[in-house]
Write a protein that holds these residues in place. Structure first.
Motif, short mmCIF file in Angstrom:
data_model
loop_
_atom_site.label_atom_id
_atom_site.label_comp_id
_atom_site.label_asym_id
_atom_site.label_seq_id
_atom_site.Cartn_x
_atom_site.Cartn_y
_atom_site.Cartn_z
N LEU A 262 0.81 -1.22 0.00
CA LEU A 262 0.00 0.00 0.00
C LEU A 262 0.84 1.27 0.00
CD1 LEU A 262 -2.62 -1.12 2.70
CD2 LEU A 262 -3.08 -0.77 0.26
N ARG A 263 2.15 1.10 0.09
CA ARG A 263 3.09 2.22 0.18
C ARG A 263 2.84 3.07 1.43
NH1 ARG A 263 3.94 4.31 -6.13
NH2 ARG A 263 4.59 2.28 -6.94
N THR A 264 2.51 2.38 2.51
CA THR A 264 2.30 3.06 3.79
C THR A 264 3.38 2.67 4.80
OG1 THR A 264 0.79 1.28 4.50
CG2 THR A 264 -0.19 3.27 3.51
N TYR A 265 4.45 2.04 4.31
CA TYR A 265 5.54 1.67 5.22
C TYR A 265 6.43 2.88 5.49
CZ TYR A 265 9.88 -0.32 6.96
OH TYR A 265 10.99 -0.58 7.72
N SER A 266 6.83 3.02 6.75
CA SER A 266 7.71 4.14 7.12
C SER A 266 8.64 3.70 8.24
CB SER A 266 6.88 5.34 7.59
OG SER A 266 7.71 6.41 7.98
N TYR A 267 9.91 4.11 8.12
CA TYR A 267 10.87 3.82 9.19
C TYR A 267 12.05 4.76 9.09
CZ TYR A 267 14.05 1.38 12.30
OH TYR A 267 14.90 1.08 13.34
N ASP A 268 12.44 5.32 10.23
CA ASP A 268 13.60 6.20 10.32
C ASP A 268 14.39 5.78 11.54
OD1 ASP A 268 15.49 8.17 10.59
OD2 ASP A 268 14.07 9.82 10.85
N PRO A 269 15.56 5.14 11.35
CA PRO A 269 16.32 4.62 12.49
C PRO A 269 16.81 5.71 13.44
CG PRO A 269 17.62 4.52 10.47
CD PRO A 269 16.22 4.88 10.06
N ALA A 270 16.85 6.96 13.00
CA ALA A 270 17.33 8.05 13.85
C ALA A 270 16.23 8.65 14.72
CB ALA A 270 17.95 9.15 12.98
N ARG A 271 14.99 8.27 14.48
CA ARG A 271 13.87 8.89 15.18
C ARG A 271 13.76 8.37 16.61
NH1 ARG A 271 9.12 12.01 13.90
NH2 ARG A 271 8.35 12.56 15.96
N ARG A 272 13.64 9.29 17.58
CA ARG A 272 13.37 8.94 18.97
C ARG A 272 11.98 9.45 19.33
NH1 ARG A 272 15.56 5.29 22.20
NH2 ARG A 272 14.82 6.57 23.94
N PHE A 273 11.27 8.71 20.17
CA PHE A 273 9.89 9.04 20.51
C PHE A 273 9.76 9.40 21.98
CE2 PHE A 273 9.82 6.39 16.81
CZ PHE A 273 8.75 6.85 16.04
N THR A 274 8.91 10.37 22.26
CA THR A 274 8.55 10.72 23.63
C THR A 274 7.02 10.81 23.70
OG1 THR A 274 8.52 13.13 23.31
CG2 THR A 274 10.66 12.11 23.80
N SER A 275 6.50 11.04 24.90
CA SER A 275 5.05 11.17 25.06
C SER A 275 4.50 12.35 24.27
CB SER A 275 4.69 11.32 26.54
OG SER A 275 4.90 10.09 27.22
N ASP A 276 5.34 13.36 24.02
CA ASP A 276 4.88 14.52 23.26
C ASP A 276 4.55 14.17 21.81
OD1 ASP A 276 5.15 16.16 25.46
OD2 ASP A 276 7.19 16.79 24.92
N ASP A 277 5.05 13.03 21.34
CA ASP A 277 4.80 12.61 19.97
C ASP A 277 3.53 11.77 19.82
OD1 ASP A 277 7.28 13.70 19.03
OD2 ASP A 277 8.29 11.95 19.88
N LEU A 278 2.97 11.33 20.94
CA LEU A 278 1.88 10.37 20.91
C LEU A 278 0.53 11.02 21.15
CD1 LEU A 278 3.54 7.50 23.01
CD2 LEU A 278 3.73 7.95 20.56
N GLY A 279 -0.53 10.25 20.87
CA GLY A 279 -1.88 10.76 21.08
C GLY A 279 -2.49 11.25 19.78
N MET A 280 -3.36 12.25 19.89
CA MET A 280 -4.02 12.84 18.72
C MET A 280 -3.95 14.36 18.83
SD MET A 280 -7.37 10.37 18.38
CE MET A 280 -7.76 10.43 20.14
N ALA A 281 -3.21 14.98 17.92
CA ALA A 281 -3.04 16.43 17.96
C ALA A 281 -4.38 17.15 17.88
CB ALA A 281 -2.12 16.89 16.84
N ALA A 282 -5.33 16.59 17.11
CA ALA A 282 -6.62 17.24 16.93
C ALA A 282 -7.54 17.03 18.12
CB ALA A 282 -7.31 16.71 15.67
N LYS A 283 -7.22 16.05 18.99
CA LYS A 283 -8.05 15.76 20.15
C LYS A 283 -7.17 15.51 21.37
CE LYS A 283 -11.78 13.74 17.41
NZ LYS A 283 -12.71 14.86 17.65
#
Length: 311
Positions: A262-283
């Motif tokens: 579907l061309r929906t695969y994504s990966y960036d080995p340099a990316r780090r995640f925190t709680s600020d990245d999670l959830g729903m920005a619109a809600k």
């Protein structure tokens, strides 16, 4: 002349060894160990007289292993601390796993009702039958998951899962029961049509739960190049990015095969995640209590007015 002792805080040798085991052995232990035990017990007939209690026992082992791995080698230590969400997530887990167990128990009746022809390869080894069921269910569940990010009425129910602000094992089982039902129906109905045996369905049910624990785990484990094929936590974190469209990637449950297609695969080995990245920005203030989350899809506030509001 005085001597100063410097404490480095470095972990002891046993701790380092345990972390190395988690880093490289946790995923194989869950995928092959827990699921393999289920296959072996079922093939040997050990589970025949136990009803579905054996499923609960193995699931309890998997949950305990998940929590242990997250504490020994956390990806983000802060995610091991409750945000007053432990009771809610436990409720989601108990309700959703009960629904799965009931569904498995109903397989003979369902198969008799909807089966078109008994085309199931009963002569195959049980492990091969389970693998076939996993791959087939993966297609249906992944496509419903994909549709849930595109169709407003499905997103209402799927949004519950995306409201999380920390990433740990039980997140995988935190779903609105109606959305879980939609996913499992899409995954299992094609199998029922061709005569899915209840023994295979039982192992498949456990495999789904194990996969969800692995996929949302806070354990910093590694699977090497297989991260591009298996739908595990390294890739699934990208799916939980909170911004519109950015998180519409890596939909697969067991594999990322469909995401590549579907061309929906994504990966960036340099990316780090925190709680600020999670959830729903619109809600950002989505309900956090269990009953409120069950009710939210039926409220006006649970609607999505545009494609951007999906995330």
């Amino acid at each position: 002349m005085s001597t100063t002792t410097i404490t480095t805080g470095a972990p002891s040798r046993p701790v380092r060894a345990a972390r190395a085991v988690v880093r490289h052995g946790y995923a194989p232990a869950m995928l092959l160990g827990v699921n393999g035990t289920a296959v072996a017990l079922t093939a040997a007939g050990v589970t025949d007289g136990l009803g579905k209690l054996w499923l609960l026992a193995l699931l309890a082992v998997a949950v305990a292993a998940s929590f242990a791995a997250e504490r020994l080698l956390p990806y983000e230590p802060g995610w091991n601390r409750s945000l007053d969400d432990g009771g809610r997530d436990t409720a989601h887990t108990l309700v959703n796993e009960t629904l799965i167990l009931v569904s498995v128990a109903a397989i003979p009746v369902l198969a008799a009702t909807v089966s078109v022809a008994d085309l199931w390869p009963h002569s195959w080894p049980l492990w091969a039958q389970v693998l076939l069921a996993v791959l087939a269910a993966d297609a249906g569940i992944t496509l419903v998951h994909y549709a849930s990010h595109k169709i407003g009425v499905l997103w209402r129910f799927h949004a519950v899962h995306h409201s999380v602000k920390r990433f740990y094992g039980l997140n995988g089982l935190m779903k609105h029961p109606l959305h879980q039902t939609a996913e499992m129906t899409a995954g299992v109905t094609p199998l029922l049509l061709v005569g899915l045996p209840v023994q295979v369905a039982s192992v498949l049910a456990l495999a789904v739960a194990v996969q969800l624990l692995l996929q949302h785990s806070n354990a910093d484990y590694r699977v090497g190049p297989l991260r591009h094929v298996l739908a595990l936590n390294e890739g699934h974190r990208f799916h939980h990015l909170k911004w519109a469209g950015i998180g519409d990637v890596n939909f697969g449950l067991f594999t990322l095969i469909w995401d590549h297609a579907l061309r929906t695969y994504s990966y960036d080995p340099a990316r780090r995640f925190t709680s600020d990245d999670l959830g729903m920005a619109a809600k950002p203030h989505y309900p956090v209590r269990y009953l409120a989350q069950l009710a939210e899809p039926f409220r006006a506030s649970g609607a999505c007015s545009s494609a951007e509001d999906h995330r």
